[in-house]
Scaffold this active site. Structure first.
Site, PDB file in Angstrom:
ATOM      1  N   GLU A 264      -4.561   4.733  -2.747  1.00 46.22           N
ATOM      2  CA  GLU A 264      -3.450   5.120  -1.683  1.00 46.22           C
ATOM      3  C   GLU A 264      -3.970   5.621  -0.466  1.00 46.22           C
ATOM      4  OE1 GLU A 264      -0.058   4.503  -2.154  1.00 46.22           O
ATOM      5  OE2 GLU A 264      -0.609   3.151  -4.062  1.00 46.22           O
TER       6      GLU A 264
ATOM      7  N   HIS B 130      -3.037  -2.798   0.780  1.00 51.36           N
ATOM      8  CA  HIS B 130      -3.403  -2.998  -0.636  1.00 51.36           C
ATOM      9  C   HIS B 130      -3.865  -4.285  -1.037  1.00 51.36           C
ATOM     10  CE1 HIS B 130      -2.556   0.782  -2.530  1.00 51.36           C
ATOM     11  NE2 HIS B 130      -1.282   0.840  -2.058  1.00 51.36           N
TER      12      HIS B 130
ATOM     13  N   HIS C 219       0.977  -0.871   5.139  1.00 50.95           N
ATOM     14  CA  HIS C 219       0.319  -0.208   4.098  1.00 50.95           C
ATOM     15  C   HIS C 219       0.432  -1.293   2.823  1.00 50.95           C
ATOM     16  CE1 HIS C 219      -0.273   3.225   0.802  1.00 50.95           C
ATOM     17  NE2 HIS C 219       0.742   2.228   0.164  1.00 50.95           N
ATOM     18  N   GLU C 220       1.308  -1.914   2.485  1.00 50.84           N
ATOM     19  CA  GLU C 220       1.272  -2.746   1.544  1.00 50.84           C
ATOM     20  C   GLU C 220       0.264  -3.853   1.430  1.00 50.84           C
ATOM     21  OE1 GLU C 220       2.656  -1.751  -1.232  1.00 50.84           O
ATOM     22  OE2 GLU C 220       3.583   0.034  -0.404  1.00 50.84           O
TER      23      GLU C 220
END
Length: 287
Positions: free
Chosen positions: A207, A138, A134-135
């Site tokens: 997100e 980003h 997930h990071e």
């Protein structure tokens, strides 16, 4: 994917349009330009140096492949970065009991990811892999740039709202104000509120996109969904003193780290965790 990007684009257009309307109503062309320049200068500085500042703020310790204690964590990030076709980011550990993680850096070539000791203790290796994916999503989506632009415009709107009535653009040729005082006060009060709402909505849309991108990178949406549920439950009970002292950093985290605040509020930087999990479980059928 296209839905989240379309939503982000619409929201970015909305906050820019709001900037133009407020500038025209209160500050005129001169005031609008001054506010934008000031806000842009502040956010350009933040864009280039905020990663170092936030890592120092949280006492993050950089680790390398030679670090025996966190070797698995480091190799996990390396593997995921390869899956995402990203340069290897710098990897950090934060001595914090609240489970959380974040990514920072102005672009993929200067990125860093950080995870707390707390998140490593409560998550399985599979779940942690989902979080770090997930990071990295980003990073791949350049969300730092998007948040910087939205913050620049929101900051400019706030500046105009505070000082706009002092600018020359709000006067007739005879020197009288051309803005109704009541309307002027309402704009000064409501414009920053509207800008904040749009900025938070942009953050929430990013997100969702990072969840989708993270699922694609690790190819395991269920792992990320399980991790989000665990982190959400623990984050409510374990305070993060640094985040409480610097609430502006909350939007960086995978789960809102602040206690005593509504996670369902319009001002929340994160979507409802239940909604994120539901979307991830829908994606699970594709893998």
């Amino acid at each position: 994917m296209l839905g989240n990007w379309f939503k982000t684009t619409i929201l970015m257009a909305a906050i820019v349009a709001l900037f133009g309307l407020v500038g025209a109503a209160l500050g005129g062309a001169g005031g609008m330009l001054i506010a934008l320049v000031i806000a842009a200068a502040m956010n350009v500085y933040a864009y280039w140096f905020s990663d170092k500042a936030v890592l120092k703020m949280y006492g993050a310790e950089e680790i390398t492949a030679d670090n025996v204690q966190f070797r698995n964590y480091y190799q996990m990030v390396r593997s995921l970065a390869e899956n995402a076709q990203l340069p290897m980011p710098k990897v950090y550990v934060i001595n914090e009991t609240q489970p959380n993680a974040f990514a920072t850096g102005r672009n993929p070539e200067n990125a860093a990811v950080a995870a707390t000791l707390g998140i490593m203790q409560i998550l399985s290796e599979r779940e942690l892999r989902g979080v770090m994916a997930h990071e990295l999503a980003h990073v791949k989506n350049r969300d730092t740039l998007i948040s910087t632009i939205s913050a620049t415009v929101a900051g400019a709107i706030a500046s105009i709202a505070q000082f706009g009535m002092l600018f020359g653009g709000g006067h007739h040729e005879n020197g009288e104000r051309n803005v109704n005082p009541v309307i002027g006060i309402l704009v000064m009060l409501l414009a920053p509120l509207a800008a904040s709402l749009i900025q938070m909505a942009i953050s929430r849309s990013r997100e969702f996109e990072a969840d989708r991108g993270g699922a694609e990178i690790c190819r395991d949406p269920q792992a990320l969904a399980s991790a989000l549920e665990k982190i959400h439950n623990y984050a409510h009970r374990i305070p993060n003193e640094t985040a409480e002292a610097h609430p502006e950093t909350a939007q960086m985290m995978i789960i809102n780290p602040l206690s005593g605040r509504s996670f369902d509020s319009l001002f929340s930087t994160h979507p409802r965790t239940e909604e994120r999990i539901a979307k991830l479980m829908q994606l699970a059928n594709l893998y």
